[in-house]
Motif scaffolding. Structure first.
Motif, PDB file in Angstrom:
ATOM      1  N   TYR A   1      49.735  40.909  40.420  1.00 37.63           N
ATOM      2  CA  TYR A   1      49.146  40.644  39.114  1.00 37.63           C
ATOM      3  C   TYR A   1      47.697  40.161  39.169  1.00 37.63           C
ATOM      4  O   TYR A   1      46.980  40.263  38.181  1.00 37.63           O
ATOM      5  CB  TYR A   1      49.973  39.580  38.383  1.00 37.63           C
ATOM      6  CG  TYR A   1      50.080  38.277  39.134  1.00 37.63           C
ATOM      7  CD1 TYR A   1      49.133  37.270  38.953  1.00 37.63           C
ATOM      8  CD2 TYR A   1      51.115  38.060  40.053  1.00 37.63           C
ATOM      9  CE1 TYR A   1      49.212  36.086  39.655  1.00 37.63           C
ATOM     10  CE2 TYR A   1      51.200  36.884  40.752  1.00 37.63           C
ATOM     11  CZ  TYR A   1      50.247  35.895  40.561  1.00 37.63           C
ATOM     12  OH  TYR A   1      50.335  34.728  41.267  1.00 37.63           O
ATOM     13  N   ASP A   2      47.256  39.616  40.320  1.00 42.25           N
ATOM     14  CA  ASP A   2      45.963  38.925  40.320  1.00 42.25           C
ATOM     15  C   ASP A   2      44.835  39.720  40.953  1.00 42.25           C
ATOM     16  O   ASP A   2      43.660  39.432  40.702  1.00 42.25           O
ATOM     17  CB  ASP A   2      46.076  37.548  40.990  1.00 42.25           C
ATOM     18  CG  ASP A   2      46.693  37.598  42.379  1.00 42.25           C
ATOM     19  OD1 ASP A   2      47.337  38.600  42.713  1.00 42.25           O
ATOM     20  OD2 ASP A   2      46.533  36.609  43.126  1.00 42.25           O
ATOM     21  N   VAL A   3      45.146  40.702  41.784  1.00 46.17           N
ATOM     22  CA  VAL A   3      44.131  41.544  42.437  1.00 46.17           C
ATOM     23  C   VAL A   3      44.690  42.959  42.523  1.00 46.17           C
ATOM     24  O   VAL A   3      45.871  43.151  42.809  1.00 46.17           O
ATOM     25  CB  VAL A   3      43.808  41.025  43.859  1.00 46.17           C
ATOM     26  CG1 VAL A   3      42.878  41.988  44.583  1.00 46.17           C
ATOM     27  CG2 VAL A   3      43.181  39.626  43.811  1.00 46.17           C
ATOM     28  N   ALA A   4      43.835  43.948  42.285  1.00 43.85           N
ATOM     29  CA  ALA A   4      44.253  45.346  42.445  1.00 43.85           C
ATOM     30  C   ALA A   4      44.023  45.772  43.888  1.00 43.85           C
ATOM     31  O   ALA A   4      42.957  45.516  44.455  1.00 43.85           O
ATOM     32  CB  ALA A   4      43.462  46.245  41.507  1.00 43.85           C
ATOM     33  N   MET A   5      45.015  46.410  44.481  1.00 42.44           N
ATOM     34  CA  MET A   5      44.877  46.940  45.831  1.00 42.44           C
ATOM     35  C   MET A   5      45.244  48.422  45.823  1.00 42.44           C
ATOM     36  O   MET A   5      46.418  48.780  45.667  1.00 42.44           O
ATOM     37  CB  MET A   5      45.751  46.186  46.828  1.00 42.44           C
ATOM     38  CG  MET A   5      45.524  46.642  48.262  1.00 42.44           C
ATOM     39  SD  MET A   5      46.652  45.856  49.436  1.00 42.44           S
ATOM     40  CE  MET A   5      46.140  44.147  49.291  1.00 42.44           C
ATOM     41  N   VAL A   6      44.262  49.265  45.977  1.00 49.36           N
ATOM     42  CA  VAL A   6      44.470  50.711  45.960  1.00 49.36           C
ATOM     43  C   VAL A   6      44.825  51.162  47.369  1.00 49.36           C
ATOM     44  O   VAL A   6      44.007  51.112  48.285  1.00 49.36           O
ATOM     45  CB  VAL A   6      43.204  51.431  45.463  1.00 49.36           C
ATOM     46  CG1 VAL A   6      43.389  52.944  45.552  1.00 49.36           C
ATOM     47  CG2 VAL A   6      42.879  51.008  44.034  1.00 49.36           C
TER      48      VAL A   6
ATOM     49  N   VAL B   1      39.997  42.174  36.970  1.00 52.55           N
ATOM     50  CA  VAL B   1      40.472  41.901  38.329  1.00 52.55           C
ATOM     51  C   VAL B   1      39.559  42.525  39.378  1.00 52.55           C
ATOM     52  O   VAL B   1      38.905  43.543  39.138  1.00 52.55           O
ATOM     53  CB  VAL B   1      41.918  42.414  38.543  1.00 52.55           C
ATOM     54  CG1 VAL B   1      42.872  41.767  37.559  1.00 52.55           C
ATOM     55  CG2 VAL B   1      41.989  43.934  38.467  1.00 52.55           C
ATOM     56  N   ALA B   2      39.523  41.895  40.545  1.00 56.86           N
ATOM     57  CA  ALA B   2      38.824  42.475  41.694  1.00 56.86           C
ATOM     58  C   ALA B   2      39.624  43.674  42.197  1.00 56.86           C
ATOM     59  O   ALA B   2      40.862  43.709  42.096  1.00 56.86           O
ATOM     60  CB  ALA B   2      38.680  41.440  42.797  1.00 56.86           C
TER      61      ALA B   2
ATOM     62  N   ALA C   1      34.171  49.467  44.896  1.00 55.35           N
ATOM     63  CA  ALA C   1      35.224  48.573  45.370  1.00 55.35           C
ATOM     64  C   ALA C   1      34.617  47.222  45.756  1.00 55.35           C
ATOM     65  O   ALA C   1      33.505  47.151  46.281  1.00 55.35           O
ATOM     66  CB  ALA C   1      35.959  49.177  46.566  1.00 55.35           C
ATOM     67  N   ASP C   2      35.363  46.154  45.514  1.00 61.27           N
ATOM     68  CA  ASP C   2      34.895  44.808  45.846  1.00 61.27           C
ATOM     69  C   ASP C   2      35.257  44.400  47.266  1.00 61.27           C
ATOM     70  O   ASP C   2      34.648  43.483  47.835  1.00 61.27           O
ATOM     71  CB  ASP C   2      35.521  43.783  44.886  1.00 61.27           C
ATOM     72  CG  ASP C   2      35.213  44.103  43.434  1.00 61.27           C
ATOM     73  OD1 ASP C   2      34.034  44.113  43.076  1.00 61.27           O
ATOM     74  OD2 ASP C   2      36.173  44.342  42.664  1.00 61.27           O
ATOM     75  N   PHE C   3      36.243  45.087  47.832  1.00 65.20           N
ATOM     76  CA  PHE C   3      36.841  44.621  49.078  1.00 65.20           C
ATOM     77  C   PHE C   3      37.436  45.842  49.763  1.00 65.20           C
ATOM     78  O   PHE C   3      38.131  46.632  49.116  1.00 65.20           O
ATOM     79  CB  PHE C   3      37.939  43.611  48.718  1.00 65.20           C
ATOM     80  CG  PHE C   3      38.500  42.782  49.837  1.00 65.20           C
ATOM     81  CD1 PHE C   3      38.322  41.420  49.842  1.00 65.20           C
ATOM     82  CD2 PHE C   3      39.245  43.351  50.852  1.00 65.20           C
ATOM     83  CE1 PHE C   3      38.869  40.628  50.846  1.00 65.20           C
ATOM     84  CE2 PHE C   3      39.794  42.588  51.862  1.00 65.20           C
ATOM     85  CZ  PHE C   3      39.602  41.213  51.863  1.00 65.20           C
ATOM     86  N   LEU C   4      37.180  46.027  51.043  1.00 64.21           N
ATOM     87  CA  LEU C   4      37.724  47.164  51.778  1.00 64.21           C
ATOM     88  C   LEU C   4      38.703  46.697  52.844  1.00 64.21           C
ATOM     89  O   LEU C   4      38.396  45.798  53.636  1.00 64.21           O
ATOM     90  CB  LEU C   4      36.603  47.965  52.450  1.00 64.21           C
ATOM     91  CG  LEU C   4      35.525  48.543  51.549  1.00 64.21           C
ATOM     92  CD1 LEU C   4      34.534  49.366  52.371  1.00 64.21           C
ATOM     93  CD2 LEU C   4      36.126  49.400  50.445  1.00 64.21           C
TER      94      LEU C   4
END
Length: 303
Positions: free
Chosen positions: A177-182, A207-208, A227-230
């Motif tokens: 619910y708090d961060v999206a992870m593709v 969301v990030a 993307a914010d994070f890889l």
């Protein structure tokens, strides 16, 4: 004994602790108020005593806040006074075999009925903290941090992620619910990395967004769509180093966080950190940590 603790950050959520302990006691005693047929048959309810919570192995302590909650709920079920809990060591501190971690004073029935539940929870949390500390120590001075994952024991995520913090690690996301992870399945469903990231941005702009990449090309595509994070998944050290170099050259100072994940071991920790990644995520912190052996010893009885 080194009692200088790591900073565990946010405390355990009291509402979660209350719910988790209630479920654990129902499991052990049967539905509330429940019963302990051995203790209630052999120990007078008026008998008081003193018990020590003791470390039987070296490690890092976590989960002590559950002790008072367990004893308080047991006392309520039995209609007996709530024992006093004198904490001797803070969560996050290194402990040695034989150390007294807390002194418990009160009705012996309450101490014995609550014994296994409080040990199950604190031993589990301390095992996670101890394992995490090994990773944090291996990464000390590298600039990289160890992260946990969602590979937690159902119902115990709050405790296990707290234990990671006690061991010097960092929490990734608490849930879906708090961060999206593709990840790869999301890319297949959306048709592309760009399609997946754009869909998340439209639906949940607050969301990030993190994207899993297996190749340099996927990492660059994810970077280009914002993307914010890889998550650099299962990459050999040489490829990790190249991806970090390319991403840092392209992100224009708007630093994208980079995480190595998959197939990580303690003996590779410093080598992976040296590639320049910000984080190493280790599912084993929560899915494979052995418990830290703790015991509750009754040392005094007063009839």
């Amino acid at each position: 004994m080194d009692t200088q603790p790591a900073d565990p950050g946010p405390a355990l959520d009291p509402a979660w602790t209350t719910r988790a302990v209630r479920v654990a006691l129902d499991e052990d005693l049967g539905p509330a108020p429940g019963r302990d047929v051995t203790t209630q048959a052999t120990v007078d309810p008026g008998e008081s005593g003193v018990a020590h919570l003791v470390a039987r192995a070296d490690g890092v302590l976590a989960g002590l806040p559950v002790v008072a909650e367990v004893l308080g709920q047991v006392a309520g079920r039995l209609g007996l006074p709530v024992p006093e809990v004198e904490v001797r060591v803070d969560d996050g501190a290194r402990v040695a075999r034989g150390d007294v971690l807390a002194v418990l004073r009160g009705p012996v029935q309450v101490l014995l009925v609550g014994e296994r539940t409080l040990l199950n929870l604190t031993s589990r949390a301390s095992g996670v903290a101890t394992h995490t500390r090994r990773w944090a120590d291996a990464l000390a001075g590298t600039g990289a941090q160890v992260l946990d994952t969602r590979k937690t024991t159902p119902g115990l995520r709050e405790l296990e992620k707290y234990a990671v913090r006690c061991g010097g690690g960092t929490n990734k996301r608490m849930g879906l619910y708090d961060v999206a992870m593709v990840k790869d399945n999301h890319v297949v469903a959306a048709g592309s990395v760009a399609g997946a990231v754009e869909a998340v941005r439209r639906r949940f702009p607050d969301v990030a967004v993190q994207v899993e990449a297996d190749t340099l090309e996927q990492a660059v595509e994810a970077l280009d769509v914002g993307a914010d994070f890889l998550l650099l998944d299962n990459m050999p050290t040489a490829l990790l180093r190249e991806v970090v170099r390319v991403v840092r050259a392209r992100d224009g100072g708007d630093r994208v966080e980079l995480e190595a994940t998959g197939n990580l071991t303690l003996d590779r920790a410093a080598e992976v950190a040296a590639t320049g990644v910000d984080f190493l995520s280790v599912g084993a912190l929560t899915h494979s940590s052995p418990i830290l052996d703790l015991a509750l010893d009754l040392v005094e009885r007063q009839v």
